[in-house]
Design a protein around this motif. Structure first.
Motif, PDB file in Angstrom:
ATOM      1  N   GLY A 231      35.606  39.455  49.689  1.00 46.60           N
ATOM      2  CA  GLY A 231      35.672  37.991  50.133  1.00 46.60           C
ATOM      3  C   GLY A 231      35.851  37.026  49.176  1.00 46.60           C
ATOM      4  N   THR A 232      35.193  37.543  48.271  1.00 44.51           N
ATOM      5  CA  THR A 232      35.036  36.423  46.941  1.00 44.51           C
ATOM      6  C   THR A 232      36.144  36.331  46.344  1.00 44.51           C
ATOM      7  OG1 THR A 232      32.995  37.352  46.309  1.00 44.51           O
ATOM      8  CG2 THR A 232      33.990  35.916  44.698  1.00 44.51           C
ATOM      9  N   VAL A 233      36.584  34.818  46.397  1.00 45.22           N
ATOM     10  CA  VAL A 233      38.000  34.407  45.753  1.00 45.22           C
ATOM     11  C   VAL A 233      37.910  33.814  44.543  1.00 45.22           C
ATOM     12  CG1 VAL A 233      39.906  32.669  46.233  1.00 45.22           C
ATOM     13  CG2 VAL A 233      38.626  34.098  48.241  1.00 45.22           C
ATOM     14  N   PHE A 234      38.862  34.542  43.473  1.00 41.94           N
ATOM     15  CA  PHE A 234      38.948  33.935  41.937  1.00 41.94           C
ATOM     16  C   PHE A 234      40.389  33.086  42.112  1.00 41.94           C
ATOM     17  CE2 PHE A 234      36.000  37.453  41.580  1.00 41.94           C
ATOM     18  CZ  PHE A 234      35.133  37.111  40.594  1.00 41.94           C
ATOM     19  N   ARG A 235      40.215  32.090  41.268  1.00 41.56           N
ATOM     20  CA  ARG A 235      41.564  31.354  41.161  1.00 41.56           C
ATOM     21  C   ARG A 235      41.668  31.294  39.628  1.00 41.56           C
ATOM     22  NH1 ARG A 235      43.895  25.892  44.044  1.00 41.56           N
ATOM     23  NH2 ARG A 235      45.471  25.268  42.121  1.00 41.56           N
ATOM     24  N   PHE A 236      43.016  31.609  38.859  1.00 43.78           N
ATOM     25  CA  PHE A 236      43.332  31.350  37.585  1.00 43.78           C
ATOM     26  C   PHE A 236      44.487  30.558  37.495  1.00 43.78           C
ATOM     27  CE2 PHE A 236      41.042  35.349  38.101  1.00 43.78           C
ATOM     28  CZ  PHE A 236      39.936  35.220  37.165  1.00 43.78           C
ATOM     29  N   ASP A 237      44.497  29.168  36.943  1.00 44.86           N
ATOM     30  CA  ASP A 237      45.484  28.492  36.932  1.00 44.86           C
ATOM     31  C   ASP A 237      46.078  28.507  35.298  1.00 44.86           C
ATOM     32  OD1 ASP A 237      45.146  27.525  39.321  1.00 44.86           O
ATOM     33  OD2 ASP A 237      44.128  25.818  38.741  1.00 44.86           O
ATOM     34  N   CYS A 238      47.165  29.266  35.148  1.00 44.96           N
ATOM     35  CA  CYS A 238      47.645  29.413  33.689  1.00 44.96           C
ATOM     36  C   CYS A 238      48.710  28.270  33.289  1.00 44.96           C
ATOM     37  CB  CYS A 238      48.301  30.699  33.726  1.00 44.96           C
ATOM     38  SG  CYS A 238      47.102  32.139  34.269  1.00 44.96           S
ATOM     39  N   SER A 239      48.489  27.751  32.086  1.00 43.19           N
ATOM     40  CA  SER A 239      49.283  26.611  31.725  1.00 43.19           C
ATOM     41  C   SER A 239      49.421  26.623  30.066  1.00 43.19           C
ATOM     42  CB  SER A 239      48.771  25.446  32.146  1.00 43.19           C
ATOM     43  OG  SER A 239      47.427  25.182  31.610  1.00 43.19           O
ATOM     44  N   LYS A 240      50.183  25.840  29.525  1.00 45.57           N
ATOM     45  CA  LYS A 240      50.250  25.858  28.153  1.00 45.57           C
ATOM     46  C   LYS A 240      48.971  25.689  27.610  1.00 45.57           C
ATOM     47  CE  LYS A 240      52.335  22.203  26.233  1.00 45.57           C
ATOM     48  NZ  LYS A 240      53.334  21.162  26.021  1.00 45.57           N
ATOM     49  N   GLU A 241      48.200  24.812  28.240  1.00 47.26           N
ATOM     50  CA  GLU A 241      46.482  24.638  27.410  1.00 47.26           C
ATOM     51  C   GLU A 241      45.756  25.889  27.419  1.00 47.26           C
ATOM     52  OE1 GLU A 241      48.146  22.627  29.815  1.00 47.26           O
ATOM     53  OE2 GLU A 241      48.681  21.039  28.358  1.00 47.26           O
ATOM     54  N   GLY A 242      45.929  26.572  28.532  1.00 47.21           N
ATOM     55  CA  GLY A 242      45.141  27.960  28.432  1.00 47.21           C
ATOM     56  C   GLY A 242      44.919  28.283  30.184  1.00 47.21           C
TER      57      GLY A 242
END
Length: 848
Positions: A231-242
């Motif tokens: 149930g643990t939720v990870f979120r990874f926002d990928c962009s030009k910066e990193g």
């Protein structure tokens, strides 16, 4: 029956008959059931029973296999496509409504293997592309969903085109996000290491960059107990910066390395994807005609909104929020603990300045104070031995202010600390020594207000700008020493070759010279430039020369205003009143230790401009003219009082400040009494009084019910004096007003409000003249507005604070407040002509 009777013997007839009756009853029950089942089978499409949803239709509630459903399915799909096109092409529906209608078509996706459901949109305007599972052998580790922009949705027709679109970050697709929900428990280091190992072979940068990403994951998991449970939720926002990381909604920061965002996308989208089912889900979901139509419509709306943004329209909902991006970058900033004193400085000041470094000021072996330097993103990008000093002391549009925060670690008297700072500034300042004495007097007055001793923990703040140096002590604004060159001289004290705190300079270099810090500084500067460009575009729209343009600009400026929560009572006051007055500050009225009421002052933009010192604010708030016709006070009770008691208390405060007849005060009191009696005779906790002060007198309302006006000349000014003079019944209100409006950001807002007010009056006058409706009264109003602008400009240019004399104990506090230099006024007609010429040039030739 007769036949049966002849065949069956009489003695057996009764038993045999009963058996036939039972069989006949069963037959009569079975036949209708068979008929009903046949009816249901004939009603099913192609006589086939319903089947479990496959990946092509999972979660969307849409028929994907059109061939299976025959012509009827094609007609339905075509109808919906036509509907999507109608949403976009219908000019009678605004873009928000069109977007809302399209989003209603989007449904959650339930990942088949784990049963985990993902919502169709993220909070930053990204759309769900697909969902899959990450397996390690036969173990299901987590379900994963990819979210991206409408442009990526249109490319989800093949694995290759989707991969290229999702990893290429540009203006049309600036972010791709992955949401992972655990279905198998793993420790912090284990899950971080697994993700890091997947990214490493796909990333061309240094392996230590991957270590930064892993540390963010580990920190996030450790914050929830060290175990990424089901149930643990990870979120990874990928962009030009990193790549920015959050765990269970808590932002952990961003690994700011170029190329890392694309490498993270590759983990899930390249030919060796760790989740092939995610890729398949994305393509199957968005490759049907119906979903292609939805994605095309979303792209069209996004492009339309982008065009609207460029022409001054409101911000697109589908474009990832720049404010969110700034928050992600700023979340990387950390406090600095000064080594020698252990004093900790926050990474950012409330007016948007960033912590550059921290050091200590020593006198011999004595540590006097810890000091921190705060400045703009431009200064962060210039942190090098050859450039830091010059950039921090040169005040321009990119760096209007450099601030120093000093926290005492050694106790010193008012004159001693004021003199020590002044002695450091004096040899670096090219102006008269008397100017430095003004700065010194502000420090002395601030320390005297807290008992005459700058004890350990006392905090000084010095805001240096092209105008001079603003001084505050323990959050209480003391005023501004407005002298050209004073701000740069103060910066020199800490940053030149003979800096009084060499450790401050070293800290600045150490903090911002590593690659990650440089990347953060560059990102902050890029965001600042984008905001400045947007602000310039908004200003161009606001100067459009129409009531609508001015109203739109006013709305943008007022959106920056915030409520104020009075500290002692926790009562919150809204930033504007219904009659266009603005919240200046909030304080409390105490009687001994009893908190009687919280009070807020509201006034015009012209008075906001004057909130740089107690004296200038007092004069502006009590002087009623065409540019500032009213000052209002809102009181909310926190202590219950009877009608006569609260009315008498207010009347007693006004009486010694009013030059008229005492019976006039009686009229004011009677209005208050009548209002309280109308609500039961008791001003209980939460009762709200409002007093609108003007040249005509004071109008009173209780809990929103107007009680009337005490119409006596001078009464309005006397009521203002109760809260704003040197014997104010609420010193915290005065301090709140100054601290709220004396920083650069607030000054800019106040100046914008004044300019909009003047532009509105100018426009109305022009419209009246064009219509032949001009009159002398309007001319007088406009003339007064022009002169009000003159006074503001003169005040900003010529305000000085004379040094206080320690030998003259008879001087009042007001005599030691800022004074206006006497300047020779322009002739009346010439002044009006100059201002009208400026306005005409501004509106006729906006390019200049």
């Amino acid at each position: 029956m007769i036949v049966l009777g002849t065949i069956i013997p009489i003695r057996e007839r009764s038993n045999q008959w009963k058996r036939y009756e039972k069989r006949l009853g069963k037959l009569l029950l079975i036949v209708p059931l068979l008929v009903y089942l046949l009816f249901l089978l004939n009603a099913s499409p192609n006589n086939k029973p319903p089947r479990a949803p496959d990946a092509s239709s999972a979660g969307w509630g849409l028929k994907i296999d059109n061939a299976q459903n025959g012509q009827q399915s094609n007609i339905s799909s075509s109808s919906k496509i036509d509907t999507h096109e109608k949403y976009v092409r219908d000019d009678n529906i605004n873009s928000d409504s069109k977007l809302h209608l399209l989003r209603e078509e989007l449904k959650p996706i339930q990942e088949y293997a784990t049963g985990i459901k993902f919502e169709p949109t993220l909070d930053n305007g990204l759309y769900l592309v697909g969902a899959g599972v990450r397996k390690k052998s036969v173990i299901k580790v987590y379900a994963v969903a990819m979210y991206s922009t409408p442009q990526v949705l249109t490319n989800a027709t093949s694995h290759a085109s989707l991969h290229d679109a999702a990893r290429t970050f540009d203006s049309s697709s600036s972010m791709t996000s992955f949401v992972l929900e655990m279905v198998y428990s793993a420790g912090a280091e284990k899950i971080a290491g697994a993700i890091g190992e997947s990214v490493k072979p796909r990333y061309n940068g240094d392996s230590s960059d991957i270590g930064k990403l892993e540390s963010l994951i580990v920190n996030g998991v450790n914050a929830i107990g060290g175990q990424a449970i089901k149930g643990t939720v990870f979120r990874f926002d990928c962009s030009k910066e990193g790549v920015s990381v959050s765990v269970n909604g808590a932002d952990q920061g961003m690994a700011l390395f170029e190329g890392l965002g694309s490498a993270f996308v590759d983990v899930f989208m390249d030919s060796n994807s760790v989740s092939p089912t995610l890729k398949d889900s994305c393509v199957k979901t968005w490759s049907t005609d119906e979903m292609k139509s939805v994605s095309a419509s979303l792209v069209e709306l996004a492009q339309g909104n982008a065009s609207q943004d460029a022409s001054g329209g409101k911000k697109s909902e589908d474009k990832p929020d720049e404010a969110a991006m700034r928050n992600k970058v700023e979340s990387q900033l950390k406090p600095i603990q000064e080594y020698a004193t252990s004093v900790v400085f926050d990474p950012k000041l409330d007016d948007g300045l960033y912590l550059v470094g921290a050091g200590v000021r020593k006198k011999s072996v004595i540590k006097v104070y810890a000091v921190a330097l705060y400045s703009s993103a431009s200064v962060l990008n210039a942190v090098a031995p050859a450039t830091l000093h010059s950039v921090a002391r040169t005040f321009d549009a990119s760096t209007p202010t450099t601030s120093f925060v000093l926290e005492m670690v050694y106790s010193a008297g008012a004159e001693k600390i004021g003199g020590a700072i002044a002695e450091s500034v004096k040899p670096r300042y090219n102006g008269p020594a008397a100017d430095v004495s003004v700065l010194e007097s502000l420090i002395v007055e601030g320390v005297n207000m807290k008992g005459g001793q700058a004890t350990k923990g006392t905090i000084f703040r010095f805001d240096c700008s092209a105008e001079g140096v603003a001084v505050s002590v323990d959050g209480s604004m003391q005023g501004i020493a407005k002298f050209d060159g004073m701000g740069s001289a103060f910066v020199d004290v800490f940053l030149d070759d003979n800096a009084v705190s060499p450790t401050l300079v070293s800290s600045c270099m150490d903090t911002w010279s590593n690659p990650q810090a440089k990347a953060m500084a560059a990102s902050l500067l890029e965001l600042d430039e984008a905001e400045n460009n947007a602000s310039t575009d908004a200003d161009d729209v606001g100067d459009s020369g129409s009531d609508e343009g001015l109203a739109a600009h006013l709305t943008q400026v007022e959106a920056q205003l915030k409520p104020i929560q009075e500290y002692a009572t926790s009562i919150t006051f809204e930033p504007t009143l219904d009659n266009g007055l603005y919240l200046v500050g909030a304080g409390i009225r105490k009687k001994s230790v009893i908190k009687v009421y919280a009070v807020a002052m509201y006034s015009t933009p012209q008075n906001l401009i004057s909130a740089t010192s107690h004296a200038s604010l007092h004069d502006a708030a009590r002087t009623f003219d065409s540019s500032s016709s009213m000052t209002s006070f809102v009181l909310e009770m926190v202590y219950s009082a009877g009608a006569e008691k609260i009315a008498g208390a207010i009347g007693e405060s006004v009486k010694p400040r009013y030059n008229g007849d005492s019976s006039d005060i009686g009229v004011l009191e009677s209005l208050i009494v009548d209002g309280v009696k109308a609500i039961g005779g008791q001003a209980i906790k939460g009762t709200v009084f409002r007093f609108d002060c003007s040249d005509e007198g004071v109008s009173v309302s209780v809990n929103g019910a107007d009680q009337g006006m005490a119409s006596f000349e001078g009464l309005g000014s006397a009521f203002v004096d109760v809260f704003m003079d040197s014997n104010s019944v609420s010193p915290t209100l005065k301090d709140s007003c100054i601290s709220t409006w004396s920083n650069n950001e607030a000054k800019s807002i106040a100046a914008s409000l004044v300019e909009l007010d003047l532009n509105r009056k100018m426009m109305h006058r022009t419209n009246d003249a064009d219509a032949g409706g001009g009159n002398t009264q309007d001319d007088g109003v406009e003339e007064s507005s022009i002169y009000a602008a003159d006074e503001i400009e003169q005040q900003n240019e010529t305000m000085t604070i004379p040094p206080s004399s320690s030998n003259d104990s008879t001087k009042s506090n007001e005599e030691n407040e800022p004074k206006l230099k006497v300047t020779a006024p322009q002739p009346k007609q010439q002044k009006q002509r100059n201002h009208l010429l400026k306005r005409i040039v501004k509106y006729a030739f906006p390019v200049f």
